[in-house]
Design a protein around this motif. Structure first.
Motif, PDB file in Angstrom:
ATOM      1  N   UNK A  76       0.815  -1.219   0.000  1.00  0.00           N
ATOM      2  CA  UNK A  76       0.000   0.000   0.000  1.00  0.00           C
ATOM      3  C   UNK A  76       0.848   1.269   0.000  1.00  0.00           C
ATOM      4  N   UNK A  77       2.150   1.142  -0.062  1.00  0.00           N
ATOM      5  CA  UNK A  77       3.007   2.324  -0.087  1.00  0.00           C
ATOM      6  C   UNK A  77       2.967   2.989  -1.456  1.00  0.00           C
ATOM      7  N   UNK A  78       3.399   4.225  -1.489  1.00  0.00           N
ATOM      8  CA  UNK A  78       3.404   5.009  -2.719  1.00  0.00           C
ATOM      9  C   UNK A  78       4.783   5.624  -2.904  1.00  0.00           C
ATOM     10  N   UNK A  79       5.296   5.564  -4.117  1.00  0.00           N
ATOM     11  CA  UNK A  79       6.531   6.269  -4.444  1.00  0.00           C
ATOM     12  C   UNK A  79       6.185   7.742  -4.651  1.00  0.00           C
ATOM     13  N   UNK A  80       6.573   8.591  -3.706  1.00  0.00           N
ATOM     14  CA  UNK A  80       6.225  10.009  -3.767  1.00  0.00           C
ATOM     15  C   UNK A  80       7.490  10.850  -3.915  1.00  0.00           C
ATOM     16  N   UNK A  81       7.444  11.769  -4.890  1.00  0.00           N
ATOM     17  CA  UNK A  81       8.575  12.669  -5.117  1.00  0.00           C
ATOM     18  C   UNK A  81       8.039  14.074  -5.332  1.00  0.00           C
ATOM     19  N   UNK A  82       8.540  15.014  -4.531  1.00  0.00           N
ATOM     20  CA  UNK A  82       8.143  16.409  -4.641  1.00  0.00           C
ATOM     21  C   UNK A  82       9.248  17.256  -5.252  1.00  0.00           C
ATOM     22  N   UNK A  83      10.125  16.617  -6.011  1.00  0.00           N
ATOM     23  CA  UNK A  83      11.230  17.309  -6.655  1.00  0.00           C
ATOM     24  C   UNK A  83      11.550  16.572  -7.951  1.00  0.00           C
ATOM     25  N   UNK A  84      12.215  17.234  -8.896  1.00  0.00           N
ATOM     26  CA  UNK A  84      12.551  16.562 -10.159  1.00  0.00           C
ATOM     27  C   UNK A  84      13.372  15.301  -9.921  1.00  0.00           C
ATOM     28  N   UNK A  85      13.013  14.239 -10.598  1.00  0.00           N
ATOM     29  CA  UNK A  85      13.645  12.942 -10.386  1.00  0.00           C
ATOM     30  C   UNK A  85      13.742  12.209 -11.715  1.00  0.00           C
ATOM     31  N   UNK A  86      14.700  11.325 -11.815  1.00  0.00           N
ATOM     32  CA  UNK A  86      14.813  10.456 -12.986  1.00  0.00           C
ATOM     33  C   UNK A  86      14.671   9.010 -12.515  1.00  0.00           C
ATOM     34  N   UNK A  87      13.665   8.310 -13.050  1.00  0.00           N
ATOM     35  CA  UNK A  87      13.447   6.900 -12.728  1.00  0.00           C
ATOM     36  C   UNK A  87      13.655   6.094 -13.999  1.00  0.00           C
ATOM     37  N   UNK A  88      14.478   5.072 -13.927  1.00  0.00           N
ATOM     38  CA  UNK A  88      14.680   4.247 -15.107  1.00  0.00           C
ATOM     39  C   UNK A  88      15.230   2.884 -14.721  1.00  0.00           C
ATOM     40  N   UNK A  89      15.115   1.955 -15.659  1.00  0.00           N
ATOM     41  CA  UNK A  89      15.667   0.621 -15.455  1.00  0.00           C
ATOM     42  C   UNK A  89      17.183   0.691 -15.501  1.00  0.00           C
ATOM     43  N   UNK A  90      17.814  -0.110 -14.675  1.00  0.00           N
ATOM     44  CA  UNK A  90      19.279  -0.136 -14.696  1.00  0.00           C
ATOM     45  C   UNK A  90      19.811  -0.937 -15.874  1.00  0.00           C
ATOM     46  N   UNK A  91      18.910  -1.644 -16.570  1.00  0.00           N
ATOM     47  CA  UNK A  91      19.318  -2.459 -17.713  1.00  0.00           C
ATOM     48  C   UNK A  91      18.603  -1.995 -18.971  1.00  0.00           C
ATOM     49  N   UNK A  92      19.318  -1.983 -20.073  1.00  0.00           N
ATOM     50  CA  UNK A  92      18.720  -1.616 -21.353  1.00  0.00           C
ATOM     51  C   UNK A  92      17.784  -2.700 -21.866  1.00  0.00           C
ATOM     52  N   UNK A  93      17.893  -3.916 -21.338  1.00  0.00           N
ATOM     53  CA  UNK A  93      17.147  -5.053 -21.876  1.00  0.00           C
ATOM     54  C   UNK A  93      15.952  -5.459 -21.014  1.00  0.00           C
ATOM     55  N   UNK A  94      15.777  -4.862 -19.856  1.00  0.00           N
ATOM     56  CA  UNK A  94      14.694  -5.269 -18.965  1.00  0.00           C
ATOM     57  C   UNK A  94      13.804  -4.080 -18.621  1.00  0.00           C
ATOM     58  N   UNK A  95      12.554  -4.388 -18.254  1.00  0.00           N
ATOM     59  CA  UNK A  95      11.602  -3.365 -17.851  1.00  0.00           C
ATOM     60  C   UNK A  95      11.037  -3.759 -16.483  1.00  0.00           C
TER      61      UNK A  95
END
Length: 218
Positions: A76-95
């Motif tokens: 039930x947790x939420x990823x909350x960000x109140x500032x500019x952020x970059x979220x991405x996969x650490x691998x080019x081949x996986x999602x």
């Protein structure tokens, strides 16, 4: 009446061992200051349940969260960000897929005035990620979106977004949302909802089989 020239010479300062020490310390501080900018980005692994699938990497003013491959259940947790952020996969081949229950899986909030030409608010970037809300509730008009963007500028690239019972993506007074090569399908309510002064640019978007509508502007 010959003119005379006078040369003023400052008296020699007596040598003191403390001066040599001060000069050495000053050179050391200059070296540390110049070398700090060349250090590689630092990384940190989170212990919080909502962030345990990410590794934090900072370089200068840039904050990046790298998601490890696999399905990550955050309850039930939420990823909350109140500032500019970059979220991405650490691998080019996986999602990687982040799964939440009952609430928004991801919440991004900025401080934009709502003007599309306002560049004072930096953008956030979400790339090669999957987000899924397993228990969205759209009863009584109270839809729990998988992703909420409020007064922010965000670019989504190569993302899969799904809410079993609510909205896929809900933008509120956000002057610039970009969805490129994203899949927002199979949501219990609308796939995308744009409220207030929100504006969106889409390209190669898949938005199919959503309960109420594909894209709603209100």
């Amino acid at each position: 009446n010959r003119s005379a020239s006078v040369r003023m010479t400052a008296p020699a300062m007596p040598w003191h061992p403390w001066w040599s020490l001060m000069q050495t310390l000053a050179l050391l501080l200059c070296f540390l200051s110049s070398s700090s900018n060349s250090n590689p980005p630092s990384s940190h692994v989170f212990n919080s349940p909502a962030l345990k699938c990410f590794t934090l990497r900072t370089s200068g003013n840039q904050t990046t969260l790298l998601a490890r491959p696999g399905n990550h259940h955050i309850g039930a947790e939420v990823l909350k960000f109140d500032f500019p952020i970059s979220l991405r996969s650490e691998s080019e081949l996986s999602k990687p897929v982040v799964q939440g229950e009952g609430n928004a899986t991801l919440s991004l909030r900025g401080n934009s005035s709502g003007d599309a030409t306002d560049s004072s608010n930096s953008e956030s970037f979400v790339s090669r990620m999957g987000f899924q809300s397993l228990d969205g509730d759209s009863s009584g008009g109270n839809s729990n979106p998988c992703i909420t963007v409020k007064q922010a500028r965000v670019q989504f690239g190569g993302c899969d977004i799904n809410s079993q019972g609510g909205f896929g993506l809900h933008a509120i007074d956000s002057p610039r949302i970009v969805c490129w090569n994203c899949n927002i399908s199979g949501c219990g309510s609308a796939g995308i909802v744009l409220d207030g002064r929100s504006q969106m640019l889409v390209r190669e978007l898949k938005c199919m089989r959503n309960g109420d509508a594909g894209i709603v502007v209100r």
